[in-house]
Design a protein around this motif. Structure first.
Motif, mmCIF file in Angstrom:
data_model
loop_
_atom_site.group_PDB
_atom_site.id
_atom_site.type_symbol
_atom_site.label_atom_id
_atom_site.label_comp_id
_atom_site.label_asym_id
_atom_site.label_seq_id
_atom_site.Cartn_x
_atom_site.Cartn_y
_atom_site.Cartn_z
ATOM 1 N N ILE A 202 0.856 -1.189 0.000
ATOM 2 C CA ILE A 202 0.000 0.000 0.000
ATOM 3 C C ILE A 202 0.888 1.234 0.000
ATOM 4 C CG2 ILE A 202 -1.935 -1.109 1.181
ATOM 5 C CD1 ILE A 202 -0.992 0.193 3.767
ATOM 6 N N SER A 203 0.347 2.322 -0.510
ATOM 7 C CA SER A 203 1.028 3.611 -0.501
ATOM 8 C C SER A 203 0.022 4.671 -0.065
ATOM 9 C CB SER A 203 1.576 3.962 -1.884
ATOM 10 O OG SER A 203 2.436 2.955 -2.372
ATOM 11 N N ALA A 204 0.499 5.679 0.656
ATOM 12 C CA ALA A 204 -0.383 6.753 1.112
ATOM 13 C C ALA A 204 0.427 8.031 1.262
ATOM 14 C CB ALA A 204 -1.058 6.384 2.430
ATOM 15 N N ALA A 243 -3.787 7.654 -2.281
ATOM 16 C CA ALA A 243 -3.434 6.318 -1.818
ATOM 17 C C ALA A 243 -3.424 5.360 -3.000
ATOM 18 C CB ALA A 243 -4.423 5.828 -0.759
ATOM 19 N N GLU A 244 -2.716 4.237 -2.799
ATOM 20 C CA GLU A 244 -2.620 3.195 -3.816
ATOM 21 C C GLU A 244 -2.567 1.845 -3.116
ATOM 22 O OE1 GLU A 244 0.231 3.219 -7.466
ATOM 23 O OE2 GLU A 244 1.211 1.995 -5.919
ATOM 24 N N VAL A 245 -3.238 0.859 -3.692
ATOM 25 C CA VAL A 245 -3.211 -0.515 -3.181
ATOM 26 C C VAL A 245 -2.747 -1.424 -4.302
ATOM 27 C CG1 VAL A 245 -4.549 -2.415 -2.219
ATOM 28 C CG2 VAL A 245 -5.074 -0.068 -1.541
ATOM 29 N N GLN A 246 -1.742 -2.274 -4.003
ATOM 30 C CA GLN A 246 -1.246 -3.215 -4.994
ATOM 31 C C GLN A 246 -1.549 -4.630 -4.548
ATOM 32 O OE1 GLN A 246 2.487 -2.510 -6.722
ATOM 33 N NE2 GLN A 246 2.658 -4.550 -7.590
ATOM 34 N N LEU A 247 -2.284 -5.354 -5.391
ATOM 35 C CA LEU A 247 -2.624 -6.761 -5.162
ATOM 36 C C LEU A 247 -2.095 -7.556 -6.343
ATOM 37 C CD1 LEU A 247 -6.327 -6.200 -4.033
ATOM 38 C CD2 LEU A 247 -4.341 -6.496 -2.553
ATOM 39 N N GLY A 248 -0.790 -7.840 -6.317
ATOM 40 C CA GLY A 248 -0.168 -8.496 -7.451
ATOM 41 C C GLY A 248 -0.194 -7.581 -8.664
#
Length: 280
Positions: A202-204, A243-248
């Protein structure tokens, strides 16, 4: 005869004494590019393997091994999503009625699924802070917001204001706002040993934006296509939480502004969510 026996005995004792003093701990170095230090054998690339009787620690030396870079750059990232706003306006206030006379919340209803957000990031960099688990991410790009209204509202200039057009029925009515944006985020990569497109994290952080273009585009049977450009009452600068969410391989983004998109009168807080197309 006794002298010969005595001489042979002394010679045998001397030979046995010299063999006993030989240092049996010193052994010839194994063939190949190896170094032995006591019971430790260091094997370089191409060295001979130790025997089964050796108790050893093996250290492989590979000068061609590449270390993970502390800074990585990603070019040409694209976001595709939807935008909307939170309406906190007090429409009974004098300021709201001055900017949008006789307005109400219903004036600003958006068409479902038509208000699109597209962002184009020129570049983004990721800088390692702690073991590639905690990183600093930053970049530069443009954000393109499009708000498509259901009602026939019209943006005017000189002074900036909004009116409801009761004479023309618009088939298309869109407010566009384009920003030059710089995001800064802390990135947490929970699987640093995996390839980034297979990792989870995750990024914020925050982003600062400058409004470099704004316009209303509308279309009707009576007027055709028309545009109103320039000062139509939008705020010049935008600060937002991002924000950013990485799921693969799947990456999602979100942005939520800290204040209204308008300079005065209306309190509309814009936000956007969508899919991020990038290598990491």
């Amino acid at each position: 005869m006794l002298k010969k026996i005595t001489f042979l005995a002394l010679a045998g004792i001397a030979v046995m004494s010299s063999q006993a003093q030989t240092d049996t701990t010193k052994q010839p170095a194994p063939a190949g590019d190896t170094v032995r230090i006591g019971n430790i054998i260091i094997l370089k690339n191409g060295g001979t393997e130790p025997t089964d009787n050796d108790r050893n620690v093996t250290i492989n030396i590979n000068p061609n091994r590449k270390k993970s870079s502390s800074k990585v750059t990603n070019w040409g990232i694209v976001d595709i999503g939807f935008n909307n706003f939170i309406d906190n306006t007090n429409y009974a206030s004098a300021e709201a009625q001055e900017f949008a006379p006789r307005s109400s919340e219903d004036w600003f209803n958006l068409r479902n699924g038509k208000s699109v957000n597209v962002n184009i990031w020129i570049f983004t960099q990721r800088h390692n802070l702690i073991q590639h688990v905690v990183n600093l991410k930053y970049g530069v790009g443009i954000e393109l917001y499009n708000f498509r209204f259901e009602e026939d509202i019209r943006f005017r200039k000189g002074p900036a204001r909004i009116e409801l057009d009761n004479e023309i029925n618009y088939s298309k009515n869109k407010l566009a706002a384009d920003y030059l944006t710089v995001p800064v985020m802390l990135d947490f990569n929970f699987t640093p040993n995996k390839e980034y497109n297979k990792s989870f994290g995750i990024s914020a952080g925050v982003s600062g934006s400058y409004l470099y273009a704004s316009r209303q585009k509308y279309k009707s049977g009576e007027t055709g296509k028309e545009k109103t450009k320039g000062n139509i009452g939008l705020r010049d600068f935008k600060l937002a939480y991002v924000a950013e969410v990485q799921l693969g391989p799947v990456k999602l983004y979100g942005s939520y502004a800290t204040e209204s998109i308008y300079k005065k009168g209306l309190d509309h807080i814009p936000y956007s969510v969508g899919l991020r197309l990038s290598n990491w």
